[in-house]
Design an enzyme around this catalytic site. Structure first.
Site, PDB file in Angstrom:
ATOM      1  N   CYS A 385       0.799  -1.052  -0.011  1.00  0.00           N
ATOM      2  CA  CYS A 385       0.104  -0.166   0.021  1.00  0.00           C
ATOM      3  C   CYS A 385       0.761   1.326   0.023  1.00  0.00           C
ATOM      4  O   CYS A 385       0.539   2.082   0.377  1.00  0.00           O
ATOM      5  CB  CYS A 385      -0.887   0.118   1.344  1.00  0.00           C
ATOM      6  SG  CYS A 385      -2.044  -1.181   1.274  1.00  0.00           S
ATOM      7  N   ALA A 386       1.920   1.223  -0.741  1.00  0.00           N
ATOM      8  CA  ALA A 386       2.825   2.271  -0.848  1.00  0.00           C
ATOM      9  C   ALA A 386       3.350   2.362  -2.305  1.00  0.00           C
ATOM     10  O   ALA A 386       4.598   2.326  -2.462  1.00  0.00           O
ATOM     11  CB  ALA A 386       3.856   2.441   0.078  1.00  0.00           C
TER      12      ALA A 386
END
Length: 428
Positions: A385-386
């Site tokens: 999630c980056a």
């Protein structure tokens, strides 16, 4: 036939995870699931080695016990006169006080219980009265919520010093209400200088918010001492996986904003006005304004119990344990052919127990599945999630992340390294 492998030994009989010295560094806290076994591809079982703390840490046994005790007296909070309602209300508000002390909150700060860090940051985004400056290396939870209110995204250069300069340039170019940064990268574990960033934000009239999801479980942070205005973190990262999070910070923005959720408990008076076919509402100030509905009492109790237990263990003991294991892992990975560890800032010197890496000739999913299926080791693979920062680090297909915590021992690190030795030998 099912074969059970000794707890300290990998499934491959030639790859043993015995400690490097007669007295190996073991876990420093009792966590649930420490004695869980995992099935392997060849039919054997082995003690599960958890290297996925950065995603969701196991519950501390002290947290489990606190929740079990609270269940016996669980009832509605803030609304009932009955004995159990009063007891549950007291536990809930005591949890708020414990959290405030744990993070060094100022006397006039609000402690708001939320669902998780993502929920906390979305709440804060609904309260900020102006533009926000944010780095592009953030977890999506501290990147995407700001888009709707005018985020100014700063691309983080390859050094901490350069990143500070880029932030200062953006803050000086045009006023902003808030600078929001990660406390510790969820990809690499690297820690930015929070005090310096707080002073920098304040110099240009901005406040600072810290996404503490990966920092708070590993390092104590004091809002009062650091100058941080807002701090968000999750229970499930803090060894309290019972569905609760926290947002702590200065009261004025919270009290002036519309309630994040509207419903019971957020208002102290609602009056129907038949003539206009509408209702008039008087909203609470304080945490209640943003905690509409029946709160997660057990989640709050769990977070408070985790805060107490981490305080009991001690910040220095946690840091020593983690630094030893992290340095051991990073050093060992650096000696493996074909393994590359990731780093955002070339000059960063501080990190928490998170290490991301790639293996030449293997996709991250292949590595994760091999570690699980052949060695009973759990890691995370993907972009965590980056996405922007993982792409910038040259990993369009993602990476593998090993994260450790209070329940990790030196023998676990040796198991992981020797499993990767086996894999790279096959690859080469």
């Amino acid at each position: 036939m099912t074969v059970t492998i000794d707890r300290t030994v990998c499934v491959n009989p030639t790859v043993r995870s015995a400690p490097s010295s007669p007295v190996a560094l073991g876990p420093i806290a009792a966590v649930t699931g420490a004695d869980e076994y995992a099935p392997l591809a060849d039919g054997a079982t082995v003690r599960y080695a958890n290297f996925d703390y950065a995603a969701s840490a196991p519950a501390l046994e002290a947290v489990r016990d606190a929740v079990t005790e609270a269940l016996a007296e669980y009832a509605s909070v803030h609304r009932g006169a009955g004995h159990l309602s009063q007891r549950s209300t007291a536990r809930y508000e005591q949890a708020r006080d414990v959290v405030a002390e744990f993070v060094g909150a100022r006397p006039d700060d609000h402690v708001i219980f939320t669902g998780n860090t993502t929920d906390s940051i979305n709440l804060l985004a609904a309260c900020v009265p102006g533009e926000v400056v944010v780095l592009d290396c953030e977890h999506h939870a501290n990147l995407l919520p700001w888009r709707r209110i005018g985020a100014r995204v700063v691309s983080a250069p390859l050094s901490v010093a350069g990143t500070l300069e880029a932030i200062e340039k953006e803050l000086s170019r045009r006023p902003a209400a808030l600078l929001t940064v990660t406390g510790a990268s969820n990809v690499t574990g690297e820690v930015l200088p929070i005090r310096t960033l707080a002073a920098l934000a304040h110099r240009y009239g901005a406040r600072i918010a810290v996404d503490g999801a990966q920092l708070v479980p590993h390092r104590r942070i004091s809002l009062r001492d650091s100058g941080v205005d807002y701090l968000a973190f999750s229970g499930h990262k803090l060894y309290a996986p019972f569905g609760s999070g926290v947002l702590v910070g200065r009261a004025d923005w919270f009290d002036e904003a519309e309630p994040f959720r509207c419903g019971g408990g957020a208002s102290y008076q609602v009056i129907g006005t038949p003539a206009t076919k509408s209702v008039e509402v008087a909203w609470h100030t304080g945490p209640a304004r943003h905690e509409a509905g029946s709160p997660n009492v057990l989640g709050a109790v769990a977070i408070a119990a985790a805060c107490r237990e981490l305080t009991r263990i001690g910040e220095d003991a946690i840091a020593r344990h983690e630094r030893f294991l992290t340095d051991l892992l990073v050093g060992a990975l650096g000696e493996l052919d074909g393994v590359r560890t990731l780093k955002i800032w070339a000059d960063s010197t501080e990190r928490v127990g998170i290490v991301a890496f790639t293996v030449d000739g293997r996709t991250p999913r292949e590595v994760a599945e091999y570690l699980s299926n052949d060695h009973g080791i759990g890691v995370r693979d993907g972009k965590f999630c980056a996405h922007p920062v993982v792409d910038r680090l040259g990993c369009p297909g993602g990476a593998v992340r090993a994260s450790l915590g209070l329940g990790t021992g030196e023998h676990d690190v040796h198991r992981l390294v020797r499993a990767l030795e086996d894999l790279t030998a096959r690859t080469n």
